[in-house]
Design a protein around this motif. Sequence first.
Motif, PDB file in Angstrom:
ATOM      1  N   UNK B  95       0.846  -1.204   0.000  1.00  0.00           N
ATOM      2  CA  UNK B  95       0.000   0.000   0.000  1.00  0.00           C
ATOM      3  C   UNK B  95       0.881   1.254   0.000  1.00  0.00           C
ATOM      4  N   UNK B  96       1.869   1.299   0.891  1.00  0.00           N
ATOM      5  CA  UNK B  96       2.702   2.515   0.970  1.00  0.00           C
ATOM      6  C   UNK B  96       3.537   2.672  -0.300  1.00  0.00           C
ATOM      7  N   UNK B  97       4.093   1.560  -0.796  1.00  0.00           N
ATOM      8  CA  UNK B  97       4.931   1.617  -2.001  1.00  0.00           C
ATOM      9  C   UNK B  97       4.135   2.036  -3.220  1.00  0.00           C
ATOM     10  N   UNK B  98       2.934   1.475  -3.363  1.00  0.00           N
ATOM     11  CA  UNK B  98       2.109   1.803  -4.531  1.00  0.00           C
ATOM     12  C   UNK B  98       1.699   3.275  -4.497  1.00  0.00           C
ATOM     13  N   UNK B  99       1.381   3.761  -3.300  1.00  0.00           N
ATOM     14  CA  UNK B  99       0.964   5.167  -3.200  1.00  0.00           C
ATOM     15  C   UNK B  99       2.099   6.102  -3.588  1.00  0.00           C
ATOM     16  N   UNK B 100       3.306   5.796  -3.086  1.00  0.00           N
ATOM     17  CA  UNK B 100       4.431   6.681  -3.410  1.00  0.00           C
ATOM     18  C   UNK B 100       4.789   6.560  -4.901  1.00  0.00           C
ATOM     19  N   UNK B 153       8.697  -1.350  11.975  1.00  0.00           N
ATOM     20  CA  UNK B 153      10.027  -0.967  11.480  1.00  0.00           C
ATOM     21  C   UNK B 153      10.255  -1.406  10.034  1.00  0.00           C
ATOM     22  N   UNK B 154       9.288  -2.066   9.425  1.00  0.00           N
ATOM     23  CA  UNK B 154       9.491  -2.532   8.040  1.00  0.00           C
ATOM     24  C   UNK B 154       8.336  -2.128   7.132  1.00  0.00           C
ATOM     25  N   UNK B 155       7.734  -0.991   7.390  1.00  0.00           N
ATOM     26  CA  UNK B 155       6.522  -0.657   6.633  1.00  0.00           C
ATOM     27  C   UNK B 155       6.799  -0.094   5.235  1.00  0.00           C
TER      28      UNK B 155
END
Lengths: 366, 287
Positions: B95-100, B153-155
């Motif tokens: 989710x975080x990677x796709x958003x960025x 710590x790995x999000x």
Amino acid sequence: MAEIILKNITKEYENGFQAVKNVNLEIGDNEFVILVGPSGCGKSTTLRMIAGLEDISDGDLLIDGERMNDVAPQNRNIAMVFQNYALYPHMSVYQNIAYSLKIQKVPKAEIDKRVHEVAKSLGLEELLDRRPGQLSGGQKQRVAMGRAIIRHPKVFLMDEPLSNLDAKLRGQMRVEIADLYQRLNTTFIYVTHDQTEAMTLGTRIVVMRDGEIQQIDSPANLFNFPCNKFVAGFIGTPAMNFFDVTCEEENGEVILRTNGGKIRMNAEKTQKLKAGGWIGKKLLAGIRPEHVVVADSPEKTVFSGKVSVYELLGSNAIVYSDTDAGRIIMNTSQLEEHTHDSDIRLGVMEERIHIFDPETERTVTN
Amino acid sequence: MNTRYSDKNPIGLRVLTTAGKVLILGVASVFTAFPFLWMVISSLKTKADILNTDVFFPPDPQWQNITGILFDSPIPRYIFNSAWVSLVIVAIQIVSGAMLAYALVFLKFRTRKILFAIVMATYMLPVAATYIPSYIILADMGLLDSFGGLIISSTVSIFGIFLLRQAFMQLPKGLVEAARMDGASHWRALWGIVCPMTKASFITFGLMNFISTYNNYMWPSLITKTSDYFLVSQGLRAFFVRDGAYGTEWALVMAASAVVVIPLLILFAFTQKWFINGIGGETGMKG
């Protein structure tokens, strides 16, 4: 149903390049406005600013009186048809058309009804289960239009929608778009670099160049009364012939002298040339190929030269001649053949001459 | 004029070339697969046979080594810990990677290039250099020795951001613009249009990060000390020390190692088609 106003709209990129400069335009309800111009003139950027896909650097965009500069594209109630169709390849034709309604959470039964209505009106009923990859160019274009129509938007934006189609299909789709406009009764803004599309579809045409509006007018007025050399040359196929002349007074008459002859001015043009103080000065003249004729006497000869190319198009013929005033093109319905390198003397329909200031290139008189 | 392939390459040469390729690939495959096979075979041996080089295949397979690991050891618990912690981490990373990645590719903002440069610069940083600051932050948050600490710590995965960005860049921008005109928010355009069209990259990203998180040893062993929170690698080490009696029970250690790999093999069996497509750069887009 929408009224769109562009007030001093400017688009400046980070590197300082201004793609659109201070554009002012009012588009009334149910108008079919065409933005036309050569590549890089800012027409697509202007359209994308109306859509909300490009930020507006300066100026105001009003839709129905409401400032829309900072409103997201999805909240403007505008539909757009893209040049490359931009169909979702992983969805069927049905899903492509239904996508916007699904987002609006329209009930399934209503979506189904509307998709079938749109598909029927565009002849897509047999193709609803297919993926875009299985469609021809014309079918893809229809799906793209279906996707726009189904939402009943306030405004339709079309960005060169026919430029990826072959000539025959383009003609056919042009008629379909004109038909669609009649049926939908809403505002269309259409971008093209093809002036045939512009002339045949638009109720009003905006001619742009280097990010600036050159002229806003009806197709007939643009053709007959261009405001400068650029518009005169851009509108009309083949393009207008331009040649240098000197404005002289001869026996009480104002004439334009060319290398090989003279063109008499009528009372209206005479008055404008005199009032502008152009007597004795050099000017730029333009004549459309349709208004060039074969001179039947030495007095009527304006250009003398040799035929370079003769193109018979069926009901008319185009004759390219290399004359003492340069290359002159004649579009004639007289189909007598002119052989290559044969001598030719050409005259002009004097009342159809356009005259431009050679420095500013603005029209002196049409 | 067409020249036939066989005219240029005599049949003998072609056979030789093919034989050479097969030989090189065969040797490489044996080198890659042998330790794994050895581990599996050793897990079925007795303690005595395992160090006897005369016996390669166990004459009497010791299946109780495996059942012992499955039913009478903490290994299944470590597998469960690793599996669910990895799953949550990968879900958040996607989710975080796709958003960025979406923002970097489809949104226009002044600092876009700088932001990407900063993100990539952090990729160059040795992981070990981040251990101390990360440890202090987790300690301050009271998240040491907890699943929360392992997850939080790995999000973010820089590799994932890069992989997705490259995949998104292959898509025509017009598709996202069309979705926006159709009324989709950026969030909806990302998950409804962009994600299905770059499915292979998402699966590759998920699988690779799942495997690396599942197998991660160093960082989890630094921040967890209670065996309840151990992931498999750390659990294996604890098992090696305690139940493996520092290497005297090699058969059990091998059986535990073999059992630990099973979830990854199952995962790979189901996703290998996408995995290879994603690595090869295929975005799954047609038409």
